[in-house]
Motif scaffolding. Sequence first.
Motif, PDB file in Angstrom:
ATOM      1  N   LEU A   1       0.832  -1.202   0.000  1.00  8.07           N
ATOM      2  CA  LEU A   1       0.000   0.000   0.000  1.00  8.07           C
ATOM      3  C   LEU A   1       0.871   1.258   0.000  1.00  8.07           C
ATOM      4  CD1 LEU A   1      -2.525   1.692   0.273  1.00  8.07           C
ATOM      5  CD2 LEU A   1      -2.602   1.107   2.708  1.00  8.07           C
TER       6      LEU A   1
ATOM      7  N   ILE B   1      -9.211   0.813  -2.278  1.00 12.14           N
ATOM      8  CA  ILE B   1      -8.307  -0.204  -1.746  1.00 12.14           C
ATOM      9  C   ILE B   1      -9.153  -1.214  -0.986  1.00 12.14           C
ATOM     10  CG2 ILE B   1      -6.335  -0.671  -0.238  1.00 12.14           C
ATOM     11  CD1 ILE B   1      -5.778   2.451  -0.523  1.00 12.14           C
TER      12      ILE B   1
ATOM     13  N   ILE C   1     -10.783   2.807   1.597  1.00 13.58           N
ATOM     14  CA  ILE C   1     -10.166   1.539   1.973  1.00 13.58           C
ATOM     15  C   ILE C   1     -11.142   0.756   2.826  1.00 13.58           C
ATOM     16  CG2 ILE C   1      -8.962   2.632   3.922  1.00 13.58           C
ATOM     17  CD1 ILE C   1      -6.721   0.490   3.470  1.00 13.58           C
TER      18      ILE C   1
END
Length: 248
Positions: free
Chosen positions: A116, A129, A172
């Motif tokens: 990441l 993500i 995310i």
Amino acid sequence: MSARAALITGGTSGIGKATAEVLHSRGYQVAVTGQRPESVTRAREELPEGVLVLQADAGSLVDTDEVVSEVRERFGTLTTLFLNAGVSRPVTLDACDEATFDEVFTVNTKGQFFTLVKTLPLLSDGASIIVTVGIGATRGLTGNSLTAGSRGALLTMIPTLALELAPRRIRINAVSPGYTDTPMLRATPGMGSDQIAAMLAATAMKNPFGRLGRPEDIAETVAFLASDGAAYVTGQEIVVSGGAGLAV
């Protein structure tokens, strides 16, 4: 966003491979990584033409740098990052050693975290993500402490990461599969094929839906989290388990 592009770690088999197929079918440019040469070779033969298949050790930051460089050259930017690579090493407390601990946390925690970090410059504003965690991170299972801890560490980071990434509208989220019929599950260390088949059958019978998860079940959830349909969803965990773990 146009020109969608996705990087999937641990994408040469199981959930990662199924996700690559789903995203490719929806117009994404897709790159996947895998460590084992035989899995990489098979993925190159079986995945749709145009999917970039890269051999890389998810626990190696040098390999991650090479993956990021290749993805930058091919795609320029990423709209989706699926952190799916991982290892499972069932071991009870009295049998655990330092080497096993280091292996699991290096791949499952350190490797995914720094993937990441290193791909962040490639992620476009509004990107998504997704992190594979698994229901074992929040539910007890004998011998699962290492895998649960290494995945659970990522889960605890997600709310904070969501806030850090929010100024760029980067989302995310975690996806947590229950027992899913994958090559990794069928290669459980210390168990023969007959034992594994019996375990899978017994597990399926206990599930409220009467079956194990399929890689496609998880892939569809990941595809949703990657899509504009989830544009206002961040910092969350979605459990995909057919109701496993709900009963008291």
